[in-house]
Design a protein around this motif. Structure first.
Motif, PDB file in Angstrom:
ATOM      1  N   GLY A  33      84.975  37.283  52.974  1.00  0.00           N
ATOM      2  CA  GLY A  33      84.736  36.838  54.581  1.00  0.00           C
ATOM      3  C   GLY A  33      82.696  36.337  54.118  1.00  0.00           C
ATOM      4  N   ILE A  34      81.931  36.636  52.963  1.00  0.00           N
ATOM      5  CA  ILE A  34      80.659  35.985  52.763  1.00  0.00           C
ATOM      6  C   ILE A  34      80.540  34.646  53.275  1.00  0.00           C
ATOM      7  CG2 ILE A  34      78.741  35.830  51.419  1.00  0.00           C
ATOM      8  CD1 ILE A  34      80.478  38.704  51.145  1.00  0.00           C
ATOM      9  N   GLN A  35      79.330  34.688  54.376  1.00  0.00           N
ATOM     10  CA  GLN A  35      78.610  33.643  55.039  1.00  0.00           C
ATOM     11  C   GLN A  35      77.433  34.088  54.904  1.00  0.00           C
ATOM     12  OE1 GLN A  35      80.851  30.413  55.227  1.00  0.00           O
ATOM     13  NE2 GLN A  35      82.138  31.332  54.440  1.00  0.00           N
ATOM     14  N   PRO A  36      77.179  32.794  55.283  1.00  0.00           N
ATOM     15  CA  PRO A  36      77.309  31.433  54.108  1.00  0.00           C
ATOM     16  C   PRO A  36      76.978  31.877  52.843  1.00  0.00           C
ATOM     17  CG  PRO A  36      74.498  31.906  55.341  1.00  0.00           C
ATOM     18  CD  PRO A  36      74.996  32.836  55.309  1.00  0.00           C
ATOM     19  N   SER A  85      84.541  51.938  43.795  1.00  0.00           N
ATOM     20  CA  SER A  85      83.992  51.098  44.588  1.00  0.00           C
ATOM     21  C   SER A  85      84.795  50.629  46.141  1.00  0.00           C
ATOM     22  CB  SER A  85      84.661  49.856  44.219  1.00  0.00           C
ATOM     23  OG  SER A  85      86.214  49.890  43.511  1.00  0.00           O
ATOM     24  N   PHE A  86      85.889  52.245  46.081  1.00  0.00           N
ATOM     25  CA  PHE A  86      86.623  52.330  47.942  1.00  0.00           C
ATOM     26  C   PHE A  86      85.170  53.316  48.268  1.00  0.00           C
ATOM     27  CE2 PHE A  86      89.296  54.600  50.258  1.00  0.00           C
ATOM     28  CZ  PHE A  86      89.982  54.212  50.957  1.00  0.00           C
ATOM     29  N   LEU A  87      85.263  53.685  47.668  1.00  0.00           N
ATOM     30  CA  LEU A  87      83.806  55.128  48.758  1.00  0.00           C
ATOM     31  C   LEU A  87      83.252  53.904  48.858  1.00  0.00           C
ATOM     32  CD1 LEU A  87      84.213  58.570  46.752  1.00  0.00           C
ATOM     33  CD2 LEU A  87      85.279  57.788  49.091  1.00  0.00           C
ATOM     34  N   LYS A  88      82.521  53.334  48.248  1.00  0.00           N
ATOM     35  CA  LYS A  88      81.174  52.275  48.778  1.00  0.00           C
ATOM     36  C   LYS A  88      81.623  51.782  49.349  1.00  0.00           C
ATOM     37  CE  LYS A  88      76.925  50.603  47.572  1.00  0.00           C
ATOM     38  NZ  LYS A  88      76.791  49.796  48.725  1.00  0.00           N
ATOM     39  N   ALA A  89      82.511  51.035  49.577  1.00  0.00           N
ATOM     40  CA  ALA A  89      83.185  49.629  50.594  1.00  0.00           C
ATOM     41  C   ALA A  89      83.276  50.745  51.819  1.00  0.00           C
ATOM     42  CB  ALA A  89      84.631  49.213  50.092  1.00  0.00           C
ATOM     43  N   CYS A  90      84.063  52.405  51.973  1.00  0.00           N
ATOM     44  CA  CYS A  90      84.146  52.555  52.695  1.00  0.00           C
ATOM     45  C   CYS A  90      82.850  53.035  54.129  1.00  0.00           C
ATOM     46  CB  CYS A  90      84.567  53.953  53.288  1.00  0.00           C
ATOM     47  SG  CYS A  90      86.153  53.617  52.747  1.00  0.00           S
ATOM     48  N   TYR A  91      81.842  53.574  52.995  1.00  0.00           N
ATOM     49  CA  TYR A  91      80.714  53.505  53.005  1.00  0.00           C
ATOM     50  C   TYR A  91      79.902  52.822  53.876  1.00  0.00           C
ATOM     51  CZ  TYR A  91      75.374  54.560  52.751  1.00  0.00           C
ATOM     52  OH  TYR A  91      74.014  54.366  53.278  1.00  0.00           O
ATOM     53  N   ASP A  92      79.917  51.269  52.852  1.00  0.00           N
ATOM     54  CA  ASP A  92      79.183  49.965  53.530  1.00  0.00           C
ATOM     55  C   ASP A  92      79.577  49.594  54.814  1.00  0.00           C
ATOM     56  OD1 ASP A  92      77.673  49.324  51.396  1.00  0.00           O
ATOM     57  OD2 ASP A  92      78.888  48.335  50.561  1.00  0.00           O
ATOM     58  N   ILE A  93      80.301  49.745  54.615  1.00  0.00           N
ATOM     59  CA  ILE A  93      82.094  49.250  57.157  1.00  0.00           C
ATOM     60  C   ILE A  93      81.453  50.598  57.177  1.00  0.00           C
ATOM     61  CG2 ILE A  93      84.297  49.671  57.260  1.00  0.00           C
ATOM     62  CD1 ILE A  93      84.916  47.820  54.862  1.00  0.00           C
ATOM     63  N   PHE A  94      81.705  51.497  57.536  1.00  0.00           N
ATOM     64  CA  PHE A  94      81.330  52.945  58.371  1.00  0.00           C
ATOM     65  C   PHE A  94      80.204  53.274  58.981  1.00  0.00           C
ATOM     66  CE2 PHE A  94      85.728  53.702  57.168  1.00  0.00           C
ATOM     67  CZ  PHE A  94      87.071  52.577  58.091  1.00  0.00           C
ATOM     68  N   LYS A  96      77.368  51.690  57.415  1.00  0.00           N
ATOM     69  CA  LYS A  96      76.141  50.708  57.251  1.00  0.00           C
ATOM     70  C   LYS A  96      76.427  49.256  58.018  1.00  0.00           C
ATOM     71  CE  LYS A  96      73.478  51.786  54.204  1.00  0.00           C
ATOM     72  NZ  LYS A  96      71.363  52.229  54.953  1.00  0.00           N
ATOM     73  N   ASP A  97      77.887  49.221  58.766  1.00  0.00           N
ATOM     74  CA  ASP A  97      78.729  48.051  59.896  1.00  0.00           C
ATOM     75  C   ASP A  97      78.358  46.635  59.272  1.00  0.00           C
ATOM     76  OD1 ASP A  97      78.583  49.845  62.050  1.00  0.00           O
ATOM     77  OD2 ASP A  97      76.520  50.182  62.052  1.00  0.00           O
ATOM     78  N   VAL A  98      79.044  46.523  57.316  1.00  0.00           N
ATOM     79  CA  VAL A  98      79.269  45.815  56.949  1.00  0.00           C
ATOM     80  C   VAL A  98      80.517  45.382  57.451  1.00  0.00           C
ATOM     81  CG1 VAL A  98      79.718  44.475  54.746  1.00  0.00           C
ATOM     82  CG2 VAL A  98      77.695  47.215  55.030  1.00  0.00           C
ATOM     83  N   PRO A  99      80.417  43.837  58.083  1.00  0.00           N
ATOM     84  CA  PRO A  99      82.109  43.826  58.141  1.00  0.00           C
ATOM     85  C   PRO A  99      83.381  43.276  57.479  1.00  0.00           C
ATOM     86  CG  PRO A  99      79.877  41.640  57.884  1.00  0.00           C
ATOM     87  CD  PRO A  99      79.274  42.493  57.788  1.00  0.00           C
ATOM     88  N   SER A 100      83.881  43.850  57.596  1.00  0.00           N
ATOM     89  CA  SER A 100      85.153  43.097  57.004  1.00  0.00           C
ATOM     90  C   SER A 100      86.853  42.903  57.438  1.00  0.00           C
ATOM     91  CB  SER A 100      85.872  45.003  56.391  1.00  0.00           C
ATOM     92  OG  SER A 100      86.380  45.629  57.697  1.00  0.00           O
ATOM     93  N   ASN A 101      87.205  42.816  56.298  1.00  0.00           N
ATOM     94  CA  ASN A 101      88.738  41.830  57.303  1.00  0.00           C
ATOM     95  C   ASN A 101      89.737  42.254  56.358  1.00  0.00           C
ATOM     96  OD1 ASN A 101      88.392  40.787  54.610  1.00  0.00           O
ATOM     97  ND2 ASN A 101      87.380  38.372  54.566  1.00  0.00           N
ATOM     98  N   THR A 102      90.946  41.174  56.618  1.00  0.00           N
ATOM     99  CA  THR A 102      92.551  42.128  56.251  1.00  0.00           C
ATOM    100  C   THR A 102      92.678  42.627  54.463  1.00  0.00           C
ATOM    101  OG1 THR A 102      93.317  41.435  57.943  1.00  0.00           O
ATOM    102  CG2 THR A 102      94.886  42.278  55.906  1.00  0.00           C
TER     103      THR A 102
END
Length: 135
Positions: A33-36, A85-94, A96-102
């Motif tokens: 989901g990286i844009q642009p 990497s899973f914990l970093k992803a959770c930190y970023d999403i929850f 830092k409000d980084v958008p995620s997708n399925t």
């Protein structure tokens, strides 16, 4: 499952993930989901892909190593990298409000599973040998 079989699977996972990052960086970025998408994202992802392929090659070459220290080091690497990497992803999403997708969540869940399997093999090997992880 034997540890060497799991390490073979782990090496193949490294080859596939790294190959997608190196040879199909644009498609990989779209999946996340990286844009642009710009040349800097592509170049960084290609470097990361090369690292994944290299680590996969090392794991493949060392999967039948007799030294328990080498096998434990590989498994510890997998545990730290995958769970981290899973914990970093959770930190970023929850936080830092980084958008995620399925696709992102499927990938992160799979990494968490691989990391937990690495932990299982570390503790199983140490339990049967009754010695510290690294001595």
């Amino acid at each position: 499952m034997k540890t060497s079989n799991f390490l073979l699977f782990f090496a193949i996972y490294g080859f596939i993930a790294g190959g997608m990052m190196l040879f199909n960086a644009n498609g990989s970025l779209v999946n996340y989901g990286i844009q642009p998408i710009d040349q800097f994202h592509i170049v960084i992802l290609q470097y990361l892909g090369l690292v994944n392929i290299t680590v996969g090659l090392l794991i493949f070459l060392l999967r039948n190593e007799q030294s328990e220290k080498v096998i434990n080091a590989i498994l510890l690497y997998g545990l730290i990298t995958c769970v981290g990497s899973f914990l970093k992803a959770c930190y970023d999403i929850f936080l830092k409000d980084v958008p995620s997708n399925t696709f992102f969540w499927v990938d992160m869940s799979f990494r968490l599973l691989v990391g937990l399997v690495c932990a299982f093999f570390i503790f199983r090997a140490n339990k049967t040998n009754e010695q510290p992880l690294f001595s």
